[in-house]
Design an enzyme around this catalytic site. Structure first.
Site, short mmCIF file in Angstrom:
data_model
loop_
_atom_site.label_atom_id
_atom_site.label_comp_id
_atom_site.label_asym_id
_atom_site.label_seq_id
_atom_site.Cartn_x
_atom_site.Cartn_y
_atom_site.Cartn_z
N CYS A 10 28.03 -14.64 -13.73
CA CYS A 10 28.04 -15.65 -14.77
C CYS A 10 26.74 -15.66 -15.56
O CYS A 10 26.69 -16.11 -16.70
CB CYS A 10 28.27 -17.04 -14.16
SG CYS A 10 29.91 -17.21 -13.43
N ARG A 59 19.71 -8.14 -19.60
CA ARG A 59 20.25 -7.17 -20.54
C ARG A 59 21.53 -7.75 -21.16
O ARG A 59 22.63 -7.44 -20.74
CB ARG A 59 20.57 -5.85 -19.83
CG ARG A 59 19.36 -5.15 -19.26
CD ARG A 59 19.74 -3.80 -18.69
NE ARG A 59 18.68 -3.23 -17.91
CZ ARG A 59 18.78 -2.08 -17.25
NH1 ARG A 59 19.89 -1.40 -17.29
NH2 ARG A 59 17.76 -1.60 -16.57
N PRO A 60 21.40 -8.60 -22.19
CA PRO A 60 22.58 -9.24 -22.77
C PRO A 60 23.52 -8.19 -23.37
O PRO A 60 23.10 -7.15 -23.86
CB PRO A 60 21.99 -10.15 -23.84
CG PRO A 60 20.65 -9.60 -24.15
CD PRO A 60 20.15 -9.01 -22.88
N VAL A 61 24.81 -8.51 -23.34
CA VAL A 61 25.83 -7.57 -23.84
C VAL A 61 26.39 -8.02 -25.18
O VAL A 61 27.46 -7.57 -25.58
CB VAL A 61 26.96 -7.43 -22.81
CG1 VAL A 61 26.45 -6.78 -21.54
CG2 VAL A 61 27.60 -8.78 -22.50
N ASP A 62 25.65 -8.86 -25.89
CA ASP A 62 26.16 -9.37 -27.17
C ASP A 62 26.36 -8.26 -28.19
O ASP A 62 27.28 -8.33 -29.01
CB ASP A 62 25.22 -10.46 -27.72
CG ASP A 62 23.81 -9.96 -27.95
OD1 ASP A 62 23.33 -9.17 -27.11
OD2 ASP A 62 23.18 -10.35 -28.95
#
Length: 285
Positions: free
Chosen positions: A173, A178-181
């Protein structure tokens, strides 16, 4: 004339000097013995085996040059190339993907386990990966994805080929460091509808599949570039990636996909153009 007190002091200094010499000798012997057991001198000090000063010991390595070196060393492949190459096996319509020089690492083993959990036939033997078949499920479970952040790379192949994918966010969650946006926004430009729910990315493509688009990354991302290249390989039309990553693993992935039948130009440059094809087949890479 030396007084009794001065004589006692001199004797004490002499005894102390002898003790220090003995301690230095013992320290050298102990350090040598512990090095043979792969225990460093600092570990020896920390364990209190003997009271010595670090500056009493000096390890050195003397190398005398002038001799020509020759020979062969077998070098394994890079993990950063191996993982996306394994993920692109999900694009296979027929045949087997054989990947040579596969590094023997925990991440490559986890990727093989992830592919197997999706229904693929995947094994690694003697540093060669053999992957074939097709997925029986589109869900990449958290218990496996949490062990390897590169698991997000199965999102693009699953989405473009099966028009649906459910992949756990790296770290569950919590999106993490490492954001995947960048991945998500790019897939949305290619027509996907994406929902983040209960720590999963739930993605669906239109009935006719993903379509080509112009993807402009606001910042360079190796993972996002890899994911879009794989997805665009089977998408309808032409996809243009601008501000793409230029790393060697991008070139390696493109070369493998081209062997499989993909139409890709510009890998290694900031702009990559991919024209979608109907199917991809196995190859040796």
């Amino acid at each position: 004339m030396t007084t009794k007190k001065e004589k006692q002091l001199a004797d004490a200094l002499r005894i102390n000097l002898l003790k220090r010499k003995q301690q230095k000798k013992e320290a050298g012997e102990n350090a040598s013995r512990y090095r043979k057991k792969n225990i460093g001198v600092s570990s020896l000090l920390n364990k209190g085996k003997t009271q010595i000063k670090k500056d009493w010991i000096m390890d050195s390595l003397k190398v005398t040059g002038g001799i020509k070196l020759k020979g062969k060393i077998k070098i394994s492949g890079a993990k950063n190339s191996a993982l996306p190459l394994m993920a692109c096996s999900l694009l296979l319509s027929k045949g087997e993907l054989k990947l040579d020089s596969m590094p023997n690492l925990a991440d490559t083993r986890f990727m093989s386990i992830l592919l197997s959990s999706l229904g693929m036939t995947s094994r690694i033997e003697n540093n060669i990966a053999y992957i074939s078949g097709e997925p029986k499920t589109y869900i990449a479970e958290y218990d496996i994805v949490r062990k390897m952040r590169a698991s997000i790379l199965v999102l693009g192949p699953l989405l473009t080929r099966y028009r649906i994918a459910k992949v756990s966010l790296p770290g569950g969650c919590s999106i993490g460091t490492r954001p995947v946006d960048l991945h998500i926004k790019a897939f949305e430009k290619m027509g996907a509808s994406i929902l983040i729910k209960d720590g999963y990315i739930e993605a669906k493509a239109p009935k006719k599949g993903l379509h080509g688009a112009e993807i402009i990354f606001p910042k360079i991302s190796v993972g996002a570039t890899e994911n879009i290249i794989m997805a665009a390989s089977l998408a309808n039309g032409i996809t243009r990636i601008i501000n793409a990553a230029k790393e060697p693993e991008i070139i390696d992935l493109a070369n493998c996909l081209i062997k499989m039948g993909a139409l890709i130009k510009g890998a290694g440059n900031s702009e990559i153009i991919i024209e979608g094809v109907k199917e991809l087949k196995g190859c040796n890479h």
